[in-house]
Enzyme design. Structure first.
Site, PDB file in Angstrom:
ATOM      1  N   ALA A  88       2.305  -3.399   5.045  1.00  9.19           N
ATOM      2  CA  ALA A  88       1.420  -3.942   6.096  1.00  9.19           C
ATOM      3  C   ALA A  88       0.924  -5.348   5.764  1.00  9.19           C
ATOM      4  O   ALA A  88       0.558  -5.657   4.628  1.00  9.19           O
ATOM      5  CB  ALA A  88       0.224  -3.047   6.362  1.00  9.19           C
ATOM      6  N   GLY A  89       0.917  -6.191   6.791  1.00  7.22           N
ATOM      7  CA  GLY A  89       0.353  -7.527   6.694  1.00  7.22           C
ATOM      8  C   GLY A  89       1.337  -8.626   6.374  1.00  7.22           C
ATOM      9  O   GLY A  89       0.984  -9.811   6.419  1.00  7.22           O
ATOM     10  N   GLY A 145       0.040  -5.419  11.235  1.00  3.80           N
ATOM     11  CA  GLY A 145       0.381  -6.308  12.337  1.00  3.80           C
ATOM     12  C   GLY A 145      -0.303  -7.659  12.346  1.00  3.80           C
ATOM     13  O   GLY A 145      -0.047  -8.475  13.237  1.00  3.80           O
ATOM     14  N   ALA A 160       7.589  -4.254   9.222  1.00  2.00           N
ATOM     15  CA  ALA A 160       8.139  -3.996  10.551  1.00  2.00           C
ATOM     16  C   ALA A 160       7.877  -5.184  11.466  1.00  2.00           C
ATOM     17  O   ALA A 160       8.792  -5.865  11.915  1.00  2.00           O
ATOM     18  CB  ALA A 160       7.563  -2.716  11.138  1.00  2.00           C
ATOM     19  N   SER A 161       6.591  -5.459  11.719  1.00  2.00           N
ATOM     20  CA  SER A 161       6.226  -6.520  12.665  1.00  2.00           C
ATOM     21  C   SER A 161       6.788  -7.876  12.261  1.00  2.00           C
ATOM     22  O   SER A 161       7.188  -8.671  13.123  1.00  2.00           O
ATOM     23  CB  SER A 161       4.703  -6.620  12.788  1.00  2.00           C
ATOM     24  OG  SER A 161       4.159  -5.435  13.321  1.00  2.00           O
ATOM     25  N   LYS A 213       6.133   9.569   5.019  1.00  2.00           N
ATOM     26  CA  LYS A 213       5.159   8.506   4.779  1.00  2.00           C
ATOM     27  C   LYS A 213       3.874   8.938   5.466  1.00  2.00           C
ATOM     28  O   LYS A 213       3.852   9.141   6.687  1.00  2.00           O
ATOM     29  CB  LYS A 213       5.635   7.167   5.337  1.00  2.00           C
ATOM     30  CG  LYS A 213       4.603   6.053   5.127  1.00  2.00           C
ATOM     31  CD  LYS A 213       4.933   4.813   5.932  1.00  2.00           C
ATOM     32  CE  LYS A 213       3.761   3.837   5.867  1.00  2.00           C
ATOM     33  NZ  LYS A 213       3.914   2.696   6.787  1.00  2.00           N
TER      34      LYS A 213
END
Length: 261
Positions: free
Chosen positions: A184-185, A158, A206-207, A97
């Site tokens: 993301a987001g 994040g 992830a977050s 990635k």
């Protein structure tokens, strides 16, 4: 089935390991999510944080999860290329990635460096999954450069702001001939569902799991959210209308006037 290059996965959810509160929680979250592909940032040494000195890579091997090394933190194409080469040697994988970040404040992609890195790595035999902006033109350039999947952001890494530009994400999906993975987001399950409804092939997060109050419960929610969005997309939503349309026929409707007569 999520198919990227020459590999297929039952789960459309890709999970990241960054930000996990503990090794034990990470393991339980990975299991709850049902993920089969998980990203790990490449560093010069692998952290051993398990109870018995087990590394994240050893954990994924035990859980039969495919590791996807990434170039998180790289600021130039040159650094990303070097990191990818180190990952291939260390992990015996050509999958990478690719992230090339413009600055440490926004963590937005440097798309010029990203395209350069993608083309170079593809020519070197890598299977590149490219983290990019939500610009449809850039997504097309990455596909032209050889990316096996394009990974547009929903919002900055994040932030948990969800998908700020759903129109662009849907446009990227409609034009791409490779998988589009929303990256993301993501803040909560409804964001993941929306990504799939817009046409994404999968969601990476992830977050949203690792930094929430109850990661294991959220991992379960995300598993079902991605599947719900995928099925809704396949089913096809009803068209949006300006005026109400009754779902029940008025034929045979009882009325007071009929009873009086």
């Amino acid at each position: 089935m999520l198919t990227i290059a020459d590999r297929s996965f039952q789960s459309h959810l890709i999970m990241g390991t960054g930000g996990a509160s503990s090794f034990d929680t990470l393991e339980k979250s990975l299991i709850a999510s049902g993920t089969e592909l998980t990203t790990v940032a490449m560093r010069r040494h692998a952290a051993h944080t398990g109870a018995h000195g087990e590394s994240v890579f050893e954990l994924m091997q035990r859980l039969n999860i495919t590791p996807l090394p990434n170039t998180a933190g790289c600021r130039t194409a040159r650094d990303a290329i070097l990191t990818a080469q180190l990952a291939r040697e260390a992990l015996d994988t050509s999958w990478i990635k690719v992230e090339v970040i413009a600055d440490d404040t926004t963590l937005l992609p440097d798309v010029l460096e990203l395209i350069d890195a993608t083309e170079t790595l593809t020519n070197d035999g890598f299977t590149v999954l490219a983290y990019t902006s939500d610009d449809p033109v850039v997504a097309q350039r990455l596909e032209d450069a050889g990316a096996a999947a394009v990974m547009p952001l929903g919002s900055p890494i994040g932030t948990g702001l969800g998908i700020l530009n759903p129109h662009n994400i849907e446009l990227i999906c409609s034009r791409a001939t490779v998988p589009v993975l929303l990256d993301a987001g993501i803040g909560t399950a409804s964001d993941a569902t929306l990504a799939m409804e817009l046409g994404c092939s999968g969601v990476l997060l992830a977050s949203a799991i690792n930094r929430c109050i109850n990661p294991i419960t959220m991992a379960t929610a995300m598993k079902h959210a991605v599947e719900a969005g995928r099925l809704a997309r396949e089913a096809g939503r009803i068209p949006r209308r300006e005026h109400a349309v009754a779902s029940s026929s008025f034929e045979g409707l009882a009325s007071w006037a009929d009873e009086v007569l």
